[in-house]
Design an enzyme around this catalytic site. Structure first.
Site, mmCIF file in Angstrom:
data_model
loop_
_atom_site.group_PDB
_atom_site.id
_atom_site.type_symbol
_atom_site.label_atom_id
_atom_site.label_comp_id
_atom_site.label_asym_id
_atom_site.label_seq_id
_atom_site.Cartn_x
_atom_site.Cartn_y
_atom_site.Cartn_z
ATOM 1 N N ARG A 1 0.836 -1.191 0.000
ATOM 2 C CA ARG A 1 0.000 0.000 0.000
ATOM 3 C C ARG A 1 0.877 1.248 0.000
ATOM 4 N NH1 ARG A 1 -1.807 0.741 4.371
ATOM 5 N NH2 ARG A 1 -1.259 -1.166 5.457
ATOM 6 N N SER B 1 -1.341 -3.661 10.129
ATOM 7 C CA SER B 1 -1.046 -4.660 9.097
ATOM 8 C C SER B 1 0.246 -5.409 9.433
ATOM 9 C CB SER B 1 -0.872 -3.970 7.748
ATOM 10 O OG SER B 1 -2.034 -3.265 7.412
ATOM 11 N N ALA B 2 0.240 -6.710 9.137
ATOM 12 C CA ALA B 2 1.422 -7.558 9.313
ATOM 13 C C ALA B 2 1.891 -7.622 10.763
ATOM 14 C CB ALA B 2 2.552 -7.109 8.378
ATOM 15 N N CYS B 3 0.934 -7.653 11.703
ATOM 16 C CA CYS B 3 1.261 -7.824 13.129
ATOM 17 C C CYS B 3 0.622 -9.092 13.696
ATOM 18 C CB CYS B 3 0.812 -6.614 13.943
ATOM 19 S SG CYS B 3 1.853 -5.163 13.706
ATOM 20 N N GLY B 4 0.215 -10.005 12.824
ATOM 21 C CA GLY B 4 -0.244 -11.302 13.314
ATOM 22 C C GLY B 4 -1.753 -11.464 13.457
ATOM 23 N N ARG C 1 2.022 -12.281 -0.462
ATOM 24 C CA ARG C 1 0.680 -12.560 0.068
ATOM 25 C C ARG C 1 0.092 -13.834 -0.510
ATOM 26 N NH1 ARG C 1 -1.579 -8.758 3.950
ATOM 27 N NH2 ARG C 1 0.078 -7.230 4.118
ATOM 28 N N HIS D 1 -10.535 -2.243 11.645
ATOM 29 C CA HIS D 1 -9.425 -3.072 11.158
ATOM 30 C C HIS D 1 -9.173 -4.183 12.180
ATOM 31 C CE1 HIS D 1 -4.989 -3.166 9.626
ATOM 32 N NE2 HIS D 1 -5.753 -3.998 8.945
ATOM 33 N N GLY E 1 0.254 -19.739 19.377
ATOM 34 C CA GLY E 1 -0.755 -20.476 20.133
ATOM 35 C C GLY E 1 -0.807 -20.078 21.605
ATOM 36 N N TYR F 1 -1.648 -3.609 -6.790
ATOM 37 C CA TYR F 1 -1.336 -4.395 -5.595
ATOM 38 C C TYR F 1 -2.340 -4.262 -4.469
ATOM 39 C CZ TYR F 1 1.427 -7.066 -2.395
ATOM 40 O OH TYR F 1 1.857 -8.048 -1.547
ATOM 41 N N LYS G 1 -9.569 -2.371 1.777
ATOM 42 C CA LYS G 1 -9.298 -1.212 2.644
ATOM 43 C C LYS G 1 -10.085 0.024 2.197
ATOM 44 C CE LYS G 1 -6.025 -3.645 4.598
ATOM 45 N NZ LYS G 1 -6.162 -4.220 5.933
ATOM 46 N N ASN H 1 -0.718 -17.310 22.884
ATOM 47 C CA ASN H 1 -1.532 -16.112 23.122
ATOM 48 C C ASN H 1 -2.914 -16.465 23.678
ATOM 49 O OD1 ASN H 1 0.535 -14.502 22.210
ATOM 50 N ND2 ASN H 1 -0.231 -14.366 20.113
ATOM 51 N N ASP I 1 -9.252 -9.690 9.172
ATOM 52 C CA ASP I 1 -8.741 -8.346 8.856
ATOM 53 C C ASP I 1 -9.724 -7.218 9.147
ATOM 54 O OD1 ASP I 1 -6.627 -6.702 7.864
ATOM 55 O OD2 ASP I 1 -7.642 -6.516 5.939
ATOM 56 N N ASN J 1 6.367 -8.645 2.044
ATOM 57 C CA ASN J 1 4.920 -8.404 1.975
ATOM 58 C C ASN J 1 4.263 -9.302 0.920
ATOM 59 O OD1 ASN J 1 2.545 -7.065 2.859
ATOM 60 N ND2 ASN J 1 2.636 -5.642 1.124
ATOM 61 N N THR K 1 -3.885 -12.531 11.189
ATOM 62 C CA THR K 1 -4.292 -13.798 10.575
ATOM 63 C C THR K 1 -3.925 -14.962 11.508
ATOM 64 O OG1 THR K 1 -3.961 -12.789 8.417
ATOM 65 C CG2 THR K 1 -4.163 -15.184 8.467
ATOM 66 N N ASN K 2 -2.723 -14.899 12.096
ATOM 67 C CA ASN K 2 -2.310 -15.981 12.997
ATOM 68 C C ASN K 2 -3.209 -16.051 14.227
ATOM 69 O OD1 ASN K 2 -0.212 -16.701 11.309
ATOM 70 N ND2 ASN K 2 1.283 -15.391 12.350
#
Ligand code: SAT
Ligand code: MN
Length: 590
Positions: free
Chosen positions: A80, A259-262, A375, A237, A500, A208, A217, A502, A286, A373, A264-265
């Site tokens: 982005r 973004s990209a701080c986990g 994906r 978000h 896990g 992208y 977004k 967490n 997300d 990044n 999805t995990n």
């Protein structure tokens, strides 16, 4: 299959409002052909075959990664672009200091120039889509016009796209217009413009992710947050996850991280072996649309139907579900490939890269093999942990909201706000180290209130007031928390194992929400004492746990000072309640 008489109407005749707009865009951009997307499997197969033929998609090894493809973006177009993203409201103050602003007329003229004739020789795709389950009153509609077949494939997975969405648009008449062209992919001729007052998005010069998949977004956060304010809900978000405890009760948590701080995990968390009886269900990874329900609780839907997740780091230990779900029917962007044509990325325990994300023979001197990044685009239905309630039209009830960032220092592992209003301050005070999800320097701490800094479609001061107003409407509001999985010691070592584990922190939150777990009161909120957390079977030294749960008064005093300076730019629009909350924290810090 659709058998109603109107189902055989050509798409171009379903909605005159959409058809008129398509016609005016056709006139402006002058494509060689116009393709209305049905959203059928055969259409997607055909588009995929076409992109394979042109070389834009590479089919990956069919035996190990059935129906998986790789797309390589332009190397100048990998994330982005926040500095080229604008919110164009009539009054500059309505966009706020948190957004780049341009006057609507100026922005429209600039974009008109760029779009003029830009689709010559190309196909214009019309992509009608629904954000949210097709049968939900909480869902909203949009139409993206794009000249990128890659975007169409992504929108097919990420949204409910095609004829059923257009039928709903025809019936309700209200939709967000999104016009997109990849243009020349020239970073100097690239803009992502939002006109929230007109429900309009115009994006030029990037193919992208968040720049180009306009449902994500641009619509589901920037335009939707603006719309949500006028309609009395929140577009956030946030991931949404269901947690079933060993007693069989399921509670839902929404969590906002940059973004990209986990996210999805966390949304796909696998309970550690030492916590038997827990089960985790993903509702979304997300974006959450949160609505006050008739019962005084907050209800959430995930407007998306797929995941556009960060690939590097995904392996059976970090995220077993994601690892499994991206082994078939997945579109990869900017990963590396092995000699036998399997996708490869940093953090994978097997295989080695032969070709890097740019298609060059892999050479460590050129940096990582997969772009940081890079994906995956994959349907939510591929996720073994997809919640059976993810498509419930009324959404799922939220028991706890979590805010978090990536902080080496200061922020403890977890704390709970005193009440909703204090929780709004806690959310507003989120700061996080920047990641590769946006172009720019990585690893510098910046303020990212509610993880919405790049995504709030209006003035943050008004947004915080809106949060306060929503809380006042809820007789049974979720409890609000802050977490930091990323604390390090002086040597740079992570103090908390994350992933896990967490779940231990989430379990404490749910017990707090149920009024069962203990805590100690501090100036910044309630923290668990070590004995309040389930630490059985956890391999973390007691001293590290102490450190993770310590509130460093001096560091917090300086944090409060920094935050006060940041808030000052919002001037008189800043809700007085927020300043009162900050004063309270400062007083308690002494
Ligand atoms: O590129 S996206 O904006 O879709 C991904 C992200 O930054 O979260
Ligand atoms: Mn995101």
């Amino acid at each position: 299959m659709a058998t109603a008489p109107h189902a055989i109407l050509p798409l171009s005749r379903l909605s005159p409002a959409v058809a008129d707009w398509v016609e005016s865009v056709r006139h402006l951009t002058q494509p060689a052909a116009v393709h209305w997307c049905e959203g059928s499997e055969s259409e997607i197969r055909q588009l995929t075959a076409q992109l394979e033929q042109s070389g834009e998609l590479l089919r990956l090894d069919e035996k190990t990664f059935p129906n998986c493809h790789l797309a390589r973006s332009n190397p100048q177009d990998v994330a982005r672009v926040e500095h080229l993203t604008f919110v164009c409201t009539r009054n500059k103050e309505d966009a706020g200091p948190n957004n780049n602003w341009m006057a609507p007329a100026e922005a429209r003229a600039k974009m008109r120039n760029l779009f003029q004739g830009c689709m010559k020789g190309r196909t214009l795709y019309v992509v009608p889509y629904c954000m949210g389950p097709l049968n939900s009153p909480l869902s909203r509609y949009g139409v993206e016009i794009t000249d990128s077949a890659y975007v169409v494939l992504n929108m097919y997975t990420m949204t409910r796209m095609g004829r059923p969405a257009l039928e709903l648009i025809a019936r309700t008449g209200r939709f967000v217009k999104g016009l997109h062209s990849t243009g020349e992919l020239d970073p100097n001729r690239r803009f992502i413009m939002h006109f929230p007052e007109e429900l309009l998005i115009e994006s030029y010069g990037s193919g992208y992710g968040g720049n180009a998949l306009l449902g994500k977004k641009c619509h589901a956060l920037r335009i939707a947050s603006f719309q949500a304010r006028t309609e009395g809900w929140l577009a956030e978000h946030m991931l949404i996850v269901g947690l079933r405890n060993p007693r069989g009760e399921t509670h839902y948590v929404a969590a906002a991280f940059p973004s990209a701080c986990g996210k999805t995990n966390l949304a796909m968390l696998i309970p550690p072996d030492s916590m038997p009886g827990w089960k985790v269900f993903t509702v979304g990874d997300d974006i959450a649309w949160l609505h006050p329900g008739p019962d005084g609780r907050l209800w959430a839907i995930n407007p998306e139907s797929g995941y556009f997740g960060v690939v590097p780091g995904t392996n059976p230990e970090t995220n077993r579900n994601a690892y499994d779900m991206i082994r078939h029917d997945t579109l990869f962007t900017n990963v590396a490939v092995t000699a036998d044509n399997q996708p490869w990325w940093e953090g994978l325990k097997e295989g080695k890269p032969a070709t890097d994300w740019q298609g060059r023979p892999y050479d460590p001197a050129n940096g990582p093999a997969a772009h940081p990044n890079s994906r995956f685009t994959v349907s939510a239905k591929n996720n073994p942990g997809y919640s059976p309630h993810a498509e419930d039209p009324q959404g799922v009830p939220i028991s706890a909201i979590v805010f978090g960032g990536r902080r080496r220092t200061v922020a403890p592992l977890v704390y709970q706000s005193r009440d909703w209003a204090h929780g709004v301050l806690v959310g507003a005070s989120v700061a996080s180290e920047t990641t590769a999800a946006a172009t720019g320097q990585v690893g510098v701490v910046r303020r990212d209130p509610m993880a919405m800094q790049p995504f709030c479609g209006y003035n943050f001061a008004d947004y915080w007031q809106h949060w306060l107003d929503i809380g006042a409407k809820l007789s049974n509001p979720p409890k609000l928390f802050h977490v930091n999985w990323f604390r390090r010691d002086e040597q740079g070592r992570f103090l908390w194992p994350g992933y896990g584990e967490n779940l231990r922190v989430l379990a404490w939150m749910l017990e707090r929400a149920a009024g069962r777990a203990g805590a100690t009161q501090t100036a910044i909120g309630s923290l668990p004492r070590p004995e309040d957390l389930n630490l059985a079977g956890l391999n973390v030294a007691a001293a590290d746990v102490q450190e993770l749960l310590r509130v460093d008064q001096a560091a917090w005093r300086s944090e409060v000072g920094e935050f006060r300076k940041y808030l000052a730019q919002y001037g008189s629009r800043l809700p007085a309640k927020l300043t009162e909350q900050l004063d309270g924290v400062e007083r308690r810090l002494g």
